[in-house]
Structure formats: C-alpha cells, structure tokens
Design an enzyme around this catalytic site. Structure first.
Site, PDB file in Angstrom:
ATOM      1  N   LYS A  52      22.521 -12.375  11.229  1.00  0.00           N
ATOM      2  CA  LYS A  52      21.884 -11.485  10.250  1.00  0.00           C
ATOM      3  C   LYS A  52      20.751 -10.694  10.912  1.00  0.00           C
ATOM      4  O   LYS A  52      20.590  -9.494  10.683  1.00  0.00           O
ATOM      5  CB  LYS A  52      21.376 -12.299   9.046  1.00  0.00           C
ATOM      6  CG  LYS A  52      22.524 -12.823   8.178  1.00  0.00           C
ATOM      7  CD  LYS A  52      22.082 -13.822   7.116  1.00  0.00           C
ATOM      8  CE  LYS A  52      23.321 -14.419   6.443  1.00  0.00           C
ATOM      9  NZ  LYS A  52      23.007 -15.447   5.441  1.00  0.00           N
ATOM     10  N   GLN A  96      18.226 -19.244   3.548  1.00  0.00           N
ATOM     11  CA  GLN A  96      19.516 -19.703   4.059  1.00  0.00           C
ATOM     12  C   GLN A  96      19.838 -21.091   3.502  1.00  0.00           C
ATOM     13  O   GLN A  96      19.001 -21.996   3.550  1.00  0.00           O
ATOM     14  CB  GLN A  96      19.486 -19.721   5.600  1.00  0.00           C
ATOM     15  CG  GLN A  96      20.825 -20.025   6.237  1.00  0.00           C
ATOM     16  CD  GLN A  96      21.871 -18.927   6.021  1.00  0.00           C
ATOM     17  OE1 GLN A  96      21.539 -17.763   5.825  1.00  0.00           O
ATOM     18  NE2 GLN A  96      23.129 -19.298   6.050  1.00  0.00           N
ATOM     19  N   ASP A 119      20.941 -11.615  -1.623  1.00  0.00           N
ATOM     20  CA  ASP A 119      22.123 -12.484  -1.600  1.00  0.00           C
ATOM     21  C   ASP A 119      22.856 -12.444  -2.949  1.00  0.00           C
ATOM     22  O   ASP A 119      24.005 -12.881  -3.036  1.00  0.00           O
ATOM     23  CB  ASP A 119      21.692 -13.951  -1.367  1.00  0.00           C
ATOM     24  CG  ASP A 119      21.888 -14.407   0.071  1.00  0.00           C
ATOM     25  OD1 ASP A 119      22.752 -13.840   0.755  1.00  0.00           O
ATOM     26  OD2 ASP A 119      21.172 -15.339   0.484  1.00  0.00           O
TER      27      ASP A 119
HETATM   28  N1  GUN Z   1      24.828 -20.229   3.588  1.00  0.00           N
HETATM   29  C1  GUN Z   1      26.109 -19.876   3.837  1.00  0.00           C
HETATM   30  N2  GUN Z   1      26.323 -18.595   3.462  1.00  0.00           N
HETATM   31  C2  GUN Z   1      25.157 -18.136   2.959  1.00  0.00           C
HETATM   32  C3  GUN Z   1      24.749 -16.894   2.424  1.00  0.00           C
HETATM   33  O1  GUN Z   1      25.509 -15.930   2.302  1.00  0.00           O
HETATM   34  N3  GUN Z   1      23.452 -16.818   2.036  1.00  0.00           N
HETATM   35  C4  GUN Z   1      22.597 -17.855   2.120  1.00  0.00           C
HETATM   36  N4  GUN Z   1      21.338 -17.680   1.684  1.00  0.00           N
HETATM   37  N5  GUN Z   1      22.935 -19.037   2.611  1.00  0.00           N
HETATM   38  C5  GUN Z   1      24.213 -19.172   3.027  1.00  0.00           C
END
Ligand code: GUN
Length: 290
Positions: A52, A96, A119
C-alpha cells in the site's frame, strides 16, 4: 473467451491516478495523504501494508505508516484513530486487520470517521452504500465493479449470482450489483447451505465466486457464455513450485474458462485491483464534499 487482466487494469488505474495527482500539484494543490496503522509483525499484514505504501509512491500520494507492537492497548489505538480523524493533513486512513486478540476490531473500526474510512469498513459506510448515498466502497467489490465496467460487460437486467455472504465481499457485492447506479442486475446470493446451488449458478449471466473453497466452481455450474469472477485465493500445496504452494481460486479455471465469455484468472484477476481501489478511494477522499 476473454481473460480479464486485473494486473494490467490495476496498473492503468494507478497511472491515471498519478496523472491526476500531478495535475493537482501543478495547480498548487496538496498531494492526497493516506495513513496506515499496523500493529505487530504478522507477515501477511507487513506485505499488504508495504504494498500500500509502495502504491502511494506510484500514485504520487503522501503516506504515513504508524506502527505499534502487538502489546498496544485498545485505548492507545482508539486515541490514535481519533487523532487521525481530526488531522486535516490526512485525507484517509486504514487500520490493517487482523488486530491482536485483546483488541476489539469492531470497536476500533467503528471509531474511524466514515469520511476518512477509505477501506469502507465502518458500519456508516456500509449503510450508506446499501441505500445508495455517497460512501467509500470497500476495495474488493469496488475492484470487481471496475473490471466489469472497463471490460464493458453488460450488467443491467442480467442475473448475477454471488457465491458467498461475507461482510467484506459477498454482501457488499450483492448490494452493489442490485443497485440501479452500479450493477442494476437481478441478484441471487448463494452460500454453503444453499439448496440446488448448481442449478442456480447455471442460471447466472455473471457468476461471482467468493466462498473460499479451492476449485469449488466446476464446469457443470456455469452457463455457456457467462462471465465468471473469481475472488478466491487459497494457498494449496504445490511441490513443483519453489515456494511449495500456489494460489488457487474458487473456480476450476481449466474446465470453466472455455465455457465463459469473460473470466478472471487467479492470480492476476481481482487481487491486483484491490490496492488500486484503495488509492482511488483516497483520491476521492480529497475531492468529496459530503
Ligand atoms: N487485512 C486484509 N485485507 C485488508 C484490507 O483491505 N484492509 C485492512 N484494513 N485490513 C486488511
């Protein structure tokens, strides 16, 4: 049969975003700023977050990574979320997941201001999406919509069958395909306890498999000419690979693909789209006047 190339589409989207950001900066504007909270050292989460941050660089965004050890308290995290909610230099942020067991993930997620929830995980955004209000759509369903749109795959009035009812894929996907402003389809949601699953899947013009069972969708479940979207990414043992495993989708690709008009591969289909959708949401966060 056309293979839907998620990798190339995601790269094109990131390039479009970077061009837009270059234009904003050339006009004296500020770069979009995404912050990410990462707790502990889980290998998967480390990789996701690193990707990211890398995508932010590719798009010309500012990024801030906020790290905590796994013994962080729930209160410390809540305080940081509230600080980011108030920080005008941050356009959007993510926490996350998963978080360590002593922290209530739902409580942390619900503390995020929906206007910064890029998200799309907060109940406010999920609810706004369900009734067609401006919102952030979570990355996987948004990526699938974008693939359908960019490949000009008709959805209006079509029968879309979704296999899987998770909060992050199946349910939002069903809402989006149903709504007039997105899919405008007729939607059926199937799951592990659905009677006549095969027969229902065979009526799908668009079949979206998000059940998390490797090679679950077989040729006898697919109508000739259907579009098949595979969300599954299960690691299965594969002695021929150096890593010892390969990623297997929910679709038995080799037997299903010849029947389809369009199909996403695994890997290289839906997966690569998700981070580019997070970038798109962050760009939207800078533009949106709720
Ligand atoms: N853990 C696995 N995929 C994601 C995601 O798209 N966003 C977040 N915040 N955590 C994750």
């Amino acid at each position: 049969m056309t293979l839907i190339d998620g990798k190339a589409t995601a790269a094109a989207i990131k390039k479009e975003i970077a061009e837009k950001v270059a234009g904003i900066v050339a006009n004296g504007g500020r770069r979009p700023h995404l912050a990410a909270i990462l707790v502990g050292h889980d290998g998967g989460s480390e990789t996701y977050v690193a990707n990211k941050v890398k995508a932010c660089e590719e798009c010309g965004f500012e990024s801030t990574l906020i790290r905590y050890e796994s013994d962080v308290t729930e209160q410390e995290l809540l305080d940081k979320v509230r600080e980011l909610n108030e920080d005008n230099s941050v356009d959007g942020f993510i926490v996350q997941l998963p978080l360590p067991g002593h922290i209530n993930e739902q409580k942390i997620t619900e503390a995020i201001d929906y206007r910064k929830d890029v998200d799309g995980f907060t109940p406010v955004n999920v609810g706004r999406m369900a009734i067609g209000l401006p919102c952030f759509i979570s990355a996987t369903p948004k990526g699938i919509l974008e693939l359908l749109r960019r490949y000009n795959i008709p959805t209006r009035g079509k029968h879309c069958v979704i296999i899987g009812r998770s909060n992050i894929v199946g349910k939002p996907m069903a809402q989006l395909m149903l709504q007039k402003i997105y899919g405008d389809s007729t939607v059926t949601v199937c799951h592990s306890h659905t009677d006549n699953l095969k027969e229902i899947c065979r009526t799908a013009d668009i079949l979206i498999a998000a059940i998390g069972r490797p090679a679950f969708v077989t040729a006898d479940m697919v109508k000739p000419g259907a579009t098949v979207i595979d969300v599954g990414t299960t690691r299965v043992a594969d002695a021929s690979r150096k890593s010892g495993f390969r990623l297997q989708g929910d679709v038995d690709f080799d037997t299903v693909a010849p029947l389809c008009s369009y199909i996403t591969p695994v890997p290289g289909g839906v997966g690569p789209m998700t981070i580019s959708m997070l970038m798109l949401n962050t760009l939207l966060a800078t533009e949106r006047d709720w």
